[in-house]
Structures are given as structure tokens and as C-alpha cells.
Design a protein around this motif. Structure first.
Motif, short mmCIF file in Angstrom:
data_model
loop_
_atom_site.label_atom_id
_atom_site.label_comp_id
_atom_site.label_asym_id
_atom_site.label_seq_id
_atom_site.Cartn_x
_atom_site.Cartn_y
_atom_site.Cartn_z
N PRO A 71 -16.02 16.18 -1.08
CA PRO A 71 -16.51 15.73 -2.39
C PRO A 71 -15.69 16.23 -3.59
CG PRO A 71 -18.34 16.43 -1.03
CD PRO A 71 -17.09 16.79 -0.28
N GLU A 72 -14.97 17.33 -3.42
CA GLU A 72 -14.18 17.84 -4.55
C GLU A 72 -13.03 16.90 -4.93
OE1 GLU A 72 -11.24 21.23 -3.53
OE2 GLU A 72 -12.71 21.28 -1.89
N TYR A 73 -12.64 16.00 -4.01
CA TYR A 73 -11.54 15.06 -4.28
C TYR A 73 -12.04 13.67 -4.68
CZ TYR A 73 -9.08 18.69 -1.73
OH TYR A 73 -8.58 19.90 -1.32
N GLU A 74 -13.34 13.50 -4.78
CA GLU A 74 -13.93 12.18 -5.04
C GLU A 74 -13.37 11.50 -6.30
OE1 GLU A 74 -18.25 10.08 -5.96
OE2 GLU A 74 -18.22 12.14 -5.21
N SER A 75 -13.33 12.18 -7.41
CA SER A 75 -12.88 11.55 -8.66
C SER A 75 -11.41 11.16 -8.60
CB SER A 75 -13.17 12.45 -9.87
OG SER A 75 -12.47 13.66 -9.74
N ILE A 76 -10.59 12.01 -7.98
CA ILE A 76 -9.16 11.70 -7.85
C ILE A 76 -8.97 10.46 -6.98
CG2 ILE A 76 -6.96 12.54 -6.93
CD1 ILE A 76 -8.05 15.41 -7.46
N VAL A 77 -9.64 10.44 -5.84
CA VAL A 77 -9.50 9.34 -4.91
C VAL A 77 -10.00 8.03 -5.53
CG1 VAL A 77 -10.33 8.44 -2.69
CG2 VAL A 77 -9.53 10.79 -2.86
N LYS A 78 -11.11 8.09 -6.25
CA LYS A 78 -11.64 6.88 -6.89
C LYS A 78 -10.61 6.28 -7.85
CE LYS A 78 -16.63 7.44 -6.75
NZ LYS A 78 -17.87 7.66 -7.55
N GLU A 79 -9.97 7.12 -8.63
CA GLU A 79 -8.95 6.62 -9.57
C GLU A 79 -7.76 6.03 -8.83
OE1 GLU A 79 -8.76 6.19 -12.95
OE2 GLU A 79 -10.90 6.58 -12.76
N ASP A 80 -7.33 6.70 -7.77
CA ASP A 80 -6.19 6.21 -7.01
C ASP A 80 -6.50 4.86 -6.36
OD1 ASP A 80 -4.85 8.48 -7.79
OD2 ASP A 80 -5.02 9.49 -5.85
N ILE A 81 -7.68 4.71 -5.82
CA ILE A 81 -8.08 3.45 -5.19
C ILE A 81 -8.21 2.35 -6.23
CG2 ILE A 81 -9.90 2.28 -3.87
CD1 ILE A 81 -8.08 4.31 -2.31
N LYS A 82 -8.70 2.70 -7.39
CA LYS A 82 -8.83 1.73 -8.47
C LYS A 82 -7.45 1.18 -8.85
CE LYS A 82 -11.78 1.81 -12.32
NZ LYS A 82 -12.30 2.52 -13.50
N SER A 83 -6.43 2.04 -8.84
CA SER A 83 -5.09 1.59 -9.19
C SER A 83 -4.52 0.63 -8.13
CB SER A 83 -4.16 2.78 -9.39
OG SER A 83 -3.86 3.40 -8.17
N LEU A 84 -5.08 0.66 -6.92
CA LEU A 84 -4.67 -0.29 -5.87
C LEU A 84 -5.29 -1.66 -6.08
CD1 LEU A 84 -5.08 1.86 -2.62
CD2 LEU A 84 -2.94 1.23 -3.74
N GLY A 85 -6.33 -1.73 -6.88
CA GLY A 85 -7.04 -2.99 -7.08
C GLY A 85 -8.18 -3.21 -6.09
N TYR A 86 -8.60 -2.13 -5.43
CA TYR A 86 -9.71 -2.25 -4.48
C TYR A 86 -10.97 -1.67 -5.08
CZ TYR A 86 -6.94 -3.90 -0.54
OH TYR A 86 -6.18 -4.65 0.30
N THR A 96 -17.60 9.29 1.21
CA THR A 96 -17.11 8.23 2.09
C THR A 96 -17.27 6.88 1.39
OG1 THR A 96 -19.27 8.00 3.13
CG2 THR A 96 -17.70 9.46 4.21
N ASP A 97 -16.31 6.02 1.62
CA ASP A 97 -16.37 4.67 1.07
C ASP A 97 -15.39 3.79 1.83
OD1 ASP A 97 -17.15 2.57 -0.54
OD2 ASP A 97 -16.12 3.28 -2.33
N ILE A 98 -15.71 2.51 1.88
CA ILE A 98 -14.82 1.52 2.47
C ILE A 98 -14.68 0.37 1.49
CG2 ILE A 98 -14.45 -0.13 4.35
CD1 ILE A 98 -16.05 1.71 6.16
N LYS A 99 -13.47 0.04 1.15
CA LYS A 99 -13.17 -1.09 0.28
C LYS A 99 -12.51 -2.15 1.14
CE LYS A 99 -14.22 1.22 -3.51
NZ LYS A 99 -15.42 0.96 -4.26
N PHE A 111 0.84 -1.20 0.00
CA PHE A 111 0.00 0.00 0.00
C PHE A 111 0.88 1.25 0.00
CE2 PHE A 111 -2.04 3.42 2.42
CZ PHE A 111 -3.19 3.62 1.68
N GLN A 112 1.88 1.26 0.88
CA GLN A 112 2.77 2.41 0.97
C GLN A 112 3.48 2.67 -0.36
OE1 GLN A 112 6.01 2.03 3.79
NE2 GLN A 112 6.43 4.22 3.73
N ALA A 113 4.02 1.63 -0.96
CA ALA A 113 4.76 1.80 -2.22
C ALA A 113 3.86 2.33 -3.33
CB ALA A 113 5.38 0.47 -2.64
N LYS A 114 2.66 1.77 -3.45
CA LYS A 114 1.75 2.21 -4.52
C LYS A 114 1.27 3.64 -4.30
CE LYS A 114 0.35 -2.30 -6.04
NZ LYS A 114 -0.59 -2.97 -6.89
N MET A 115 0.98 3.99 -3.06
CA MET A 115 0.50 5.34 -2.79
C MET A 115 1.62 6.37 -2.96
SD MET A 115 -2.65 4.88 -2.45
CE MET A 115 -3.34 6.40 -1.84
N GLU A 116 2.83 6.01 -2.59
CA GLU A 116 3.96 6.93 -2.81
C GLU A 116 4.21 7.14 -4.29
OE1 GLU A 116 7.09 5.30 -0.35
OE2 GLU A 116 6.36 6.39 1.41
#
Length: 127
Positions: free
Chosen positions: A112-127, A96-99, A30-35
Motif C-alpha cells: 500500500p505504500e506504493y499505491e499513489s505512485i503506481v496509480k499515477e504511473d498507470i494513469k500515464s499509460l492511459g489505463y 491490488t487492481d487490474i486495468k 508498454f516497455q517504452a513508457k515504463m522505461e
């Protein structure tokens, strides 16, 4: 001949099913992918969390928001912990969301202004 065909089909199905299952991330992964995505990540042993079942926790921060990652002792604890978090979010105006994957959780509670960015980032984690 029929036996070979049946064994081949069983092998094919087993390989196909096992390939569809997503592997839960470790805290280090998680740390490596987020960094890689430009986040600053802090890891701790989960002390101070509302559940004694939290084994590790990581907070990935970027700008004015953060994403939390939890490793719990087992998948049942992860389900219970996610339900308690959802209770805290009642009447929350944030996105809010929990994967969950097995005993890990990715917890999102951002403006909510960060929703689209966060969704893409979480998708790249595979969650």
C-alpha cells in the motif's frame, strides 16, 4: 441542405466516438513508457503462466514493486484471466487492481505504500 447537415452531424459523431476509445498498448509500447518512468522491464512469451491464452507478458520493476502487463489471445480470455487473478488475491493486504483494455491487462499487486505512485504511473499509460 438538410441532407448535408445530417451527413455533417453523422461524421462529427463518428469522429467524436472514435476519439474517445482508448487504444490498447502493445508490449513494446508498454516497455517504452515504463522505461521512461524509470522502470526496468523484462518481456517473455508468457510461458509458465496459469493460462495458455497469454501471448506476451512484461514485468516492469522499480525498487521493491512491480507492475505486470499481459497480452492475451482475445478480450474474452483477458476477462477470464483477470477473474482468476482476482480469486488469488482474496485476503490480500496489498493494493491490488487490474486495468483491462481489449485483450491487454495491467496487473497491480503492491504494498500500500506504493499505491499513489503506481496509480499515477498507470494513469500515464492511459489505463
Amino acid at each position: 441542405m438538410k441532407r448535408i447537415f445530417i451527413l455533417s452531424m453523422i461524421s462529427f459523431l463518428l469522429l467524436g466516438v472514435s476519439g474517445c476509445m482508448k487504444k490498447a498498448l502493445s508490449t513494446d509500447e508498454f516497455q517504452a513508457k515504463m522505461e521512461e518512468l524509470g522502470y526496468v522491464v523484462e518481456i517473455n512469451n508468457g510461458s509458465g503462466e496459469q493460462s495458455s491464452e497469454v501471448e506476451e507478458m512484461a514485468i516492469a520493476s522499480k525498487g521493491n514493486y512491480e507492475i505486470k502487463f499481459y497480452v492475451l489471445s482475445n478480450s474474452g480470455s483477458a476477462i477470464d484471466f483477470s477473474e482468476s487473478i482476482k480469486q488469488e488475491w482474496q485476503n490480500n493486504a496489498n493494493y491490488t487492481d487490474i486495468k483491462r483494455n481489449d485483450n491487454t491487462l495491467v496487473v497491480i499487486n503492491v504494498n500500500p505504500e506504493y499505491e499513489s505512485i503506481v496509480k499515477e504511473d498507470i494513469k500515464s499509460l492511459g489505463y
